[in-house]
Design a protein around this motif. Sequence first.
Motif, mmCIF file in Angstrom:
data_model
loop_
_atom_site.group_PDB
_atom_site.id
_atom_site.type_symbol
_atom_site.label_atom_id
_atom_site.label_comp_id
_atom_site.label_asym_id
_atom_site.label_seq_id
_atom_site.Cartn_x
_atom_site.Cartn_y
_atom_site.Cartn_z
ATOM 1 N N ASP A 1 27.161 32.548 45.403
ATOM 2 C CA ASP A 1 27.613 33.904 45.589
ATOM 3 C C ASP A 1 28.369 34.492 44.525
ATOM 4 N N ASN A 2 28.805 33.675 43.389
ATOM 5 C CA ASN A 2 29.637 34.305 42.350
ATOM 6 C C ASN A 2 28.519 34.530 40.984
ATOM 7 N N PRO A 3 27.962 35.726 40.934
ATOM 8 C CA PRO A 3 27.047 36.094 39.762
ATOM 9 C C PRO A 3 27.978 35.938 38.458
ATOM 10 N N ALA A 4 28.943 35.832 38.495
ATOM 11 C CA ALA A 4 30.003 35.591 37.068
ATOM 12 C C ALA A 4 29.802 34.246 36.656
ATOM 13 N N LEU A 5 29.219 33.213 37.483
ATOM 14 C CA LEU A 5 29.341 31.983 37.038
ATOM 15 C C LEU A 5 28.169 31.718 35.762
ATOM 16 N N ASP B 1 46.952 28.234 47.144
ATOM 17 C CA ASP B 1 45.747 27.957 46.538
ATOM 18 C C ASP B 1 45.460 26.445 46.864
ATOM 19 N N GLU B 2 43.945 26.051 46.549
ATOM 20 C CA GLU B 2 43.687 24.547 46.940
ATOM 21 C C GLU B 2 44.448 24.127 48.182
ATOM 22 N N ALA B 3 44.240 25.070 49.322
ATOM 23 C CA ALA B 3 44.889 24.647 50.499
ATOM 24 C C ALA B 3 44.455 23.418 51.102
ATOM 25 N N ALA C 1 32.483 37.951 50.603
ATOM 26 C CA ALA C 1 33.548 37.008 51.051
ATOM 27 C C ALA C 1 34.971 37.788 50.257
ATOM 28 N N GLN C 2 34.728 37.679 48.955
ATOM 29 C CA GLN C 2 35.993 38.244 48.194
ATOM 30 C C GLN C 2 36.501 39.673 48.793
ATOM 31 N N ASP C 3 35.503 40.466 48.880
ATOM 32 C CA ASP C 3 35.752 41.719 49.380
ATOM 33 C C ASP C 3 36.524 41.654 50.701
ATOM 34 N N ALA D 1 32.779 27.083 47.856
ATOM 35 C CA ALA D 1 32.614 26.103 47.174
ATOM 36 C C ALA D 1 33.496 26.306 45.577
ATOM 37 N N PHE D 2 32.944 25.451 44.820
ATOM 38 C CA PHE D 2 33.518 25.539 43.506
ATOM 39 C C PHE D 2 32.963 26.732 42.744
ATOM 40 N N GLY D 3 33.859 27.378 42.232
ATOM 41 C CA GLY D 3 33.699 28.732 41.443
ATOM 42 C C GLY D 3 33.392 29.955 42.274
ATOM 43 N N ALA D 4 33.570 29.771 43.675
ATOM 44 C CA ALA D 4 33.032 31.208 44.583
ATOM 45 C C ALA D 4 33.745 32.144 43.888
ATOM 46 N N GLY D 5 35.071 32.048 43.692
ATOM 47 C CA GLY D 5 35.987 33.188 43.215
ATOM 48 C C GLY D 5 37.019 33.356 44.154
ATOM 49 N N LYS D 6 37.474 31.997 44.621
ATOM 50 C CA LYS D 6 38.511 32.153 45.726
ATOM 51 C C LYS D 6 39.899 32.442 45.118
ATOM 52 N N THR D 7 40.157 31.715 43.800
ATOM 53 C CA THR D 7 41.497 32.005 43.150
ATOM 54 C C THR D 7 41.782 33.404 42.853
ATOM 55 N N ILE D 8 40.673 34.215 42.221
ATOM 56 C CA ILE D 8 40.652 35.277 41.641
ATOM 57 C C ILE D 8 40.950 36.270 43.065
ATOM 58 N N ALA D 9 40.277 35.966 44.102
ATOM 59 C CA ALA D 9 40.515 36.729 45.259
ATOM 60 C C ALA D 9 41.867 36.787 45.755
ATOM 61 N N SER E 1 40.756 46.559 37.048
ATOM 62 C CA SER E 1 39.802 47.014 37.937
ATOM 63 C C SER E 1 39.020 45.854 38.538
ATOM 64 N N PHE E 2 39.463 45.536 39.787
ATOM 65 C CA PHE E 2 38.842 44.256 40.349
ATOM 66 C C PHE E 2 37.643 44.803 41.077
ATOM 67 N N GLU E 3 36.488 44.097 40.722
ATOM 68 C CA GLU E 3 35.461 44.481 41.627
ATOM 69 C C GLU E 3 34.837 43.060 42.332
ATOM 70 N N ALA E 4 34.891 43.233 43.565
ATOM 71 C CA ALA E 4 34.601 42.033 44.346
ATOM 72 C C ALA E 4 33.157 41.563 43.829
ATOM 73 N N LYS E 5 32.821 40.306 43.690
ATOM 74 C CA LYS E 5 31.643 39.486 43.266
ATOM 75 C C LYS E 5 30.682 39.320 44.361
ATOM 76 N N ASN E 6 31.417 39.062 45.631
ATOM 77 C CA ASN E 6 30.706 38.705 46.583
ATOM 78 C C ASN E 6 31.285 39.192 47.972
HETATM 79 N N1 LIG Z 1 35.920 39.667 41.132
HETATM 80 C C1 LIG Z 1 35.735 39.127 39.776
HETATM 81 N N2 LIG Z 1 35.461 39.671 38.868
HETATM 82 C C2 LIG Z 1 35.185 39.145 37.707
HETATM 83 N N3 LIG Z 1 34.967 37.961 37.390
HETATM 84 C C3 LIG Z 1 35.257 36.909 38.672
HETATM 85 C C4 LIG Z 1 35.526 37.614 39.785
HETATM 86 N N4 LIG Z 1 35.616 36.549 40.554
HETATM 87 C C5 LIG Z 1 35.331 35.624 39.950
HETATM 88 N N5 LIG Z 1 35.108 35.655 38.825
HETATM 89 C C6 LIG Z 1 34.874 34.726 37.626
HETATM 90 O O1 LIG Z 1 34.341 33.520 38.114
HETATM 91 C C7 LIG Z 1 35.362 32.433 37.712
HETATM 92 C C8 LIG Z 1 35.594 31.496 39.049
HETATM 93 O O2 LIG Z 1 36.376 32.309 39.868
HETATM 94 P P1 LIG Z 1 37.705 31.717 40.457
HETATM 95 O O3 LIG Z 1 38.429 30.957 39.598
HETATM 96 O O4 LIG Z 1 38.288 32.519 41.263
HETATM 97 O O5 LIG Z 1 36.998 30.779 41.368
HETATM 98 P P2 LIG Z 1 37.484 29.348 42.225
HETATM 99 O O6 LIG Z 1 36.705 29.493 43.766
HETATM 100 O O7 LIG Z 1 38.912 29.364 42.673
HETATM 101 O O8 LIG Z 1 36.904 28.171 41.660
HETATM 102 P P3 LIG Z 1 37.514 26.751 41.694
HETATM 103 O O9 LIG Z 1 36.679 26.096 42.944
HETATM 104 O O10 LIG Z 1 37.253 26.107 40.323
HETATM 105 O O11 LIG Z 1 38.963 26.789 42.229
HETATM 106 C C9 LIG Z 1 36.495 33.142 37.229
HETATM 107 O O12 LIG Z 1 37.014 32.305 36.170
HETATM 108 C C10 LIG Z 1 36.182 34.349 36.743
HETATM 109 O O13 LIG Z 1 35.445 34.449 35.364
#
Ligand SMILES: Nc1ncnc2c1ncn2[C@@H]1O[C@H](COP(=O)(O)OP(=O)(O)OP(=O)(O)O)[C@@H](O)[C@H]1O
Length: 338
Positions: free
Chosen positions: A190-194, A132-134, A19-21, A36-44, A12-17
């Motif tokens: 923008d990523n409250p999961a960090l 990824d990491e384009a 941009a992800q959505d 930015a770092f950790g913004a949630g790019k790879t997960i998206a 169940s993916f729920e967007a964290k921001n």
């Molecule tokens: N939609 C989501 N739901 C739950 N957790 C999330 C979500 N998006 C991001 N996260 C959490 O935030 C962390 C960072 O996400 P992600 O690896 O996608 O970021 P990134 O932008 O690719 O980071 P980097 O700059 O290091 O490549 C993930 O390890 C995960 O724990």
Amino acid sequence: MVTATERKVNLSFEAKNKAQDGFVASTASRVLFSGAFGAGKTIALLTKALRLSQEYPKNFGYICRKVRATIELSTLKTFFDLVCPRELIAHYNKDKFFVTLINGSQLLFGGLDDPLKLGSLGAGGIGFAAIDEAIETNEDDWRMLEGRLRLPGVPHQIFAATNPGPPSHYLYVMFFKNELGEVYQASSFDNPALPDDYLERLNEFEGVYKDRYVLGLWKGLEGLVYSSFNDDVCLIPRFEIDKSWPVYTAHDFGSVNPAALFYAGNPGTGDFYAFAEYLPGIEMGHHDHVESFKTICEGRTVLKRVGGNHQETGERAAYTSEGWPITEPKHSLDKALQ
Ligand SMILES: Nc1ncnc2c1ncn2[C@@H]1O[C@H](COP(=O)(O)OP(=O)(O)OP(=O)(O)O)[C@@H](O)[C@H]1O
Ligand SMILES: [Mg+2]
């Protein structure tokens, strides 16, 4: 890495921001998640790939980074650990990084550094390409992937996740200047999961590092020290420097953060190219530095080595005694650079 049989992921993916959505939902033919770092790019990126694979049975997607060797412990690991539930997978070929889902869709993970593999991406082509990491890629890589988006019966999308770089980068030109696709942007905040301590650490970044990696802005390095540095003019694609061109080296001393730059001069045009930089980042003796310099310049003729400020005669002598004679610069900015 967690193996296919051990994994347990709740999809169940729920967007964290936003941009992800927006990025995951976008149906545009070219989409960029710049953040930015950790913004949630790879997960998206991976969620988008998995959705396309689920929504269109028998889809075929290529998920890549510039260098194949880097994908297993980064993007592929995130796919298995956080994105793809085990029950969706029918088969995983761990030598080829090839995932087959139970609906017949296939996801191949790889790099753009393996032309043979890319050439064999299937005669029918691919449905989508995800990078990824384009920022590591160049326009040739991107165009080559676009040229394979022709799998019948599925939508054709190329999408990428990246940290920002200089405005001269092809991605900036393609998406921001020429507006040839949709862009979604997010900062680390923008990523409250960090975790809080991670954000506190990022908060200490300054200058261009803060702009790019914390705020997610496309900023160049121009103006940092020398205002004449211009990304558009000074940054060019890498090419093989002719071994016959003379080399000039410039050295910054220091026991913790020494640095060196290596320039080659084209005798035909008079142009100079900085082809290597040396930033070991660890404490080492003069002998070891010199060994590294020699490796960098192997097979080349070093005409002149310059470094230090006017007072650093001892340092120059130390390098000289190790077989790397460094001369005093005519001009030096003895006041520390701000
Ligand atoms: N939609 C989501 N739901 C739950 N957790 C999330 C979500 N998006 C991001 N996260 C959490 O935030 C962390 C960072 O996400 P992600 O690896 O996608 O970021 P990134 O932008 O690719 O980071 P980097 O700059 O290091 O490549 C993930 O390890 C995960 O724990
Ligand atoms: Mg990432």
